[in-house]
Design an enzyme around this catalytic site. Structure first.
Site, PDB file in Angstrom:
ATOM      1  N   LYS A  14       0.630  -0.989  -0.323  1.00  0.00           N
ATOM      2  CA  LYS A  14       0.246   0.140  -0.085  1.00  0.00           C
ATOM      3  C   LYS A  14       1.188   1.881  -0.111  1.00  0.00           C
ATOM      4  O   LYS A  14       0.350   2.529  -0.835  1.00  0.00           O
ATOM      5  CB  LYS A  14      -1.113  -0.123   1.172  1.00  0.00           C
ATOM      6  CG  LYS A  14      -0.532   0.550   2.636  1.00  0.00           C
ATOM      7  CD  LYS A  14      -1.744   0.176   3.305  1.00  0.00           C
ATOM      8  CE  LYS A  14      -1.064  -0.182   4.549  1.00  0.00           C
ATOM      9  NZ  LYS A  14       0.000   0.747   5.363  1.00  0.00           N
ATOM     10  N   ARG A  89      -5.599   3.141  12.698  1.00  0.00           N
ATOM     11  CA  ARG A  89      -4.688   1.702  11.840  1.00  0.00           C
ATOM     12  C   ARG A  89      -5.585   1.116  13.134  1.00  0.00           C
ATOM     13  O   ARG A  89      -5.545  -0.136  13.471  1.00  0.00           O
ATOM     14  CB  ARG A  89      -2.765   1.723  12.775  1.00  0.00           C
ATOM     15  CG  ARG A  89      -2.452   1.066  12.688  1.00  0.00           C
ATOM     16  CD  ARG A  89      -1.797   0.594  11.187  1.00  0.00           C
ATOM     17  NE  ARG A  89      -0.760   0.078  11.003  1.00  0.00           N
ATOM     18  CZ  ARG A  89       0.187   1.317  10.228  1.00  0.00           C
ATOM     19  NH1 ARG A  89       0.075   2.428  10.013  1.00  0.00           N
ATOM     20  NH2 ARG A  89       1.843   0.122  10.846  1.00  0.00           N
ATOM     21  N   ARG A 128      11.610  -6.609   0.979  1.00  0.00           N
ATOM     22  CA  ARG A 128      11.273  -5.306   1.569  1.00  0.00           C
ATOM     23  C   ARG A 128      13.113  -4.313   1.647  1.00  0.00           C
ATOM     24  O   ARG A 128      12.961  -4.699   2.424  1.00  0.00           O
ATOM     25  CB  ARG A 128      10.211  -4.477   2.120  1.00  0.00           C
ATOM     26  CG  ARG A 128       9.933  -3.604   2.318  1.00  0.00           C
ATOM     27  CD  ARG A 128       8.741  -3.272   2.621  1.00  0.00           C
ATOM     28  NE  ARG A 128       8.743  -3.466   4.222  1.00  0.00           N
ATOM     29  CZ  ARG A 128       7.612  -3.145   4.367  1.00  0.00           C
ATOM     30  NH1 ARG A 128       6.425  -3.216   3.595  1.00  0.00           N
ATOM     31  NH2 ARG A 128       6.556  -3.208   5.877  1.00  0.00           N
ATOM     32  N   ARG A 161      14.716  -2.577   7.573  1.00  0.00           N
ATOM     33  CA  ARG A 161      14.226  -1.854   8.458  1.00  0.00           C
ATOM     34  C   ARG A 161      13.997  -2.701   9.589  1.00  0.00           C
ATOM     35  O   ARG A 161      13.789  -3.427   9.510  1.00  0.00           O
ATOM     36  CB  ARG A 161      13.108  -1.392   8.364  1.00  0.00           C
ATOM     37  CG  ARG A 161      12.854  -0.158   7.852  1.00  0.00           C
ATOM     38  CD  ARG A 161      11.560   0.645   7.328  1.00  0.00           C
ATOM     39  NE  ARG A 161      10.258   0.142   8.264  1.00  0.00           N
ATOM     40  CZ  ARG A 161       9.431   0.112   7.754  1.00  0.00           C
ATOM     41  NH1 ARG A 161       8.680   0.723   6.770  1.00  0.00           N
ATOM     42  NH2 ARG A 161       8.202  -0.204   8.623  1.00  0.00           N
ATOM     43  N   ARG A 172       4.047  -7.677  13.988  1.00  0.00           N
ATOM     44  CA  ARG A 172       3.623  -6.316  12.656  1.00  0.00           C
ATOM     45  C   ARG A 172       1.602  -7.013  12.673  1.00  0.00           C
ATOM     46  O   ARG A 172       0.764  -7.094  12.279  1.00  0.00           O
ATOM     47  CB  ARG A 172       4.169  -6.398  12.184  1.00  0.00           C
ATOM     48  CG  ARG A 172       4.966  -5.402  13.027  1.00  0.00           C
ATOM     49  CD  ARG A 172       6.392  -4.428  11.282  1.00  0.00           C
ATOM     50  NE  ARG A 172       5.536  -3.759  10.731  1.00  0.00           N
ATOM     51  CZ  ARG A 172       6.566  -3.557   9.785  1.00  0.00           C
ATOM     52  NH1 ARG A 172       6.712  -4.317   9.964  1.00  0.00           N
ATOM     53  NH2 ARG A 172       5.804  -2.992   8.765  1.00  0.00           N
TER      54      ARG A 172
HETATM   55  P1  AMP Z   1       4.657   1.987   8.662  1.00  0.00           P
HETATM   56  O1  AMP Z   1       5.924   2.571   8.027  1.00  0.00           O
HETATM   57  O2  AMP Z   1       3.325   2.038   8.345  1.00  0.00           O
HETATM   58  O3  AMP Z   1       4.296   0.618   8.051  1.00  0.00           O
HETATM   59  O4  AMP Z   1       4.573   2.375  10.303  1.00  0.00           O
HETATM   60  C1  AMP Z   1       5.731   1.475  11.127  1.00  0.00           C
HETATM   61  C2  AMP Z   1       5.435   1.451  12.675  1.00  0.00           C
HETATM   62  O5  AMP Z   1       5.247   2.346  13.050  1.00  0.00           O
HETATM   63  C3  AMP Z   1       4.370   0.189  13.155  1.00  0.00           C
HETATM   64  O6  AMP Z   1       4.740  -0.795  13.458  1.00  0.00           O
HETATM   65  C4  AMP Z   1       4.346   1.020  14.055  1.00  0.00           C
HETATM   66  O7  AMP Z   1       4.775   0.821  15.012  1.00  0.00           O
HETATM   67  C5  AMP Z   1       4.291   2.410  13.882  1.00  0.00           C
HETATM   68  N1  AMP Z   1       2.710   3.812  13.678  1.00  0.00           N
HETATM   69  C6  AMP Z   1       3.217   3.643  12.023  1.00  0.00           C
HETATM   70  N2  AMP Z   1       1.437   4.794  11.609  1.00  0.00           N
HETATM   71  C7  AMP Z   1       1.117   4.584  13.305  1.00  0.00           C
HETATM   72  C8  AMP Z   1      -0.454   4.506  13.833  1.00  0.00           C
HETATM   73  N3  AMP Z   1      -1.719   4.586  13.116  1.00  0.00           N
HETATM   74  N4  AMP Z   1      -0.602   4.432  14.790  1.00  0.00           N
HETATM   75  C9  AMP Z   1       0.379   3.774  15.557  1.00  0.00           C
HETATM   76  N5  AMP Z   1       1.299   3.115  15.325  1.00  0.00           N
HETATM   77  C10 AMP Z   1       1.335   3.865  13.719  1.00  0.00           C
END
Ligand code: AMP
Length: 216
Positions: A14, A89, A128, A161, A172
């Protein structure tokens, strides 16, 4: 302003699709993960609080991310369409967002679900790679860099990452299933859910299909 919410599991592609949609249309793309990673890198108070949650694959507290998103929505009041990637989320964040949008006079265009089976998700995440210098994202299958292991944009060496390591990825995915998956029913209930099949590797097809669904 109107908002398009991107929904999909970690590894559904996404983020990549959001970047492509933004490139094609000029829609503003806001990734909550990128926002948080920038805050961690800069060492802001929010970033300091968020760091441990992120490294362990847990969600940061709702208020912390909601405040950061609201700041951007306020600052970008003149933006026509905002593509929200990674926020909300969970259902409480969706409710915070609905309140935020009502206060700002912003409408929800749709919630776009990129639908991908679990086994594809695991393969995608293990492929990734990110650039630690400029933040550009790649995938060894879906979006390979021109030269293996090297960022197309700035030439730095690509890395995996910390939260893409296998143990953290498993966690996750559990967090997604428990907290984020219920959002699909939440937005179906508001009649705003649209779905794109994200299982194939053809990014141009996914981008075109997503655009058609967004435009209705
Ligand atoms: P992402 O790049 O979207 O996979 O986000 C990486 C990490 O950032 C996630 O595993 C969470 O720890 C944190 N994170 C991102 N967006 C949110 C959100 N809306 N609410 C809480 N934690 C978030």
């Amino acid at each position: 302003m109107e908002i398009v919410i991107m929904l999909g599991a970690p590894g559904s592609g996404k983020g990549t699709l959001a970047v492509e949609l933004a490139k094609e249309t000029g829609i503003r793309h806001l990734s909550s993960g990128d926002l948080l990673r920038a805050a961690v890198k800069e060492g802001t108070p929010a970033g300091v609080k968020a760091k441990a949650y992120m490294e362990s694959g847990n969600l940061v507290p709702d208020e912390l991310i909601a405040e950061m998103i609201e700041d951007v929505v306020r600052a970008d009041a003149n933006t026509q369409t905002l593509l929200l990637d990674g926020f909300p989320r969970n259902v409480p964040q969706a409710e915070i967002l609905a309140g935020m949008m009502a206060r700002a006079g912003v409408t929800l265009r749709c919630a776009l679900l990129l639908d991908v089976p679990d086994e594809v998700v695991v393969r995608r995440i293990s492929g990734r790679r990110v650039c630690p210098a400029c933040g550009a994202g790649f995938n060894v299958d879906l979006l390979p860099p021109k030269q293996e292991g090297i960022c197309d944009a700035c030439g730095a060496e690509l890395i995996i990452r910390k939260d893409d390591k296998p143990e953290t990825v498993r966690h996750r995915l559990e967090v997604y299933a428990e907290q984020t998956f219920p959002l699909i029913e939440y937005y179906r209930g508001t009649d705003k859910l649209v779905t794109v099949d994200g299982s194939g590797d053809d990014l141009a097809w996914k981008t075109q299909t997503a655009l058609e669904k967004i435009r209705g």
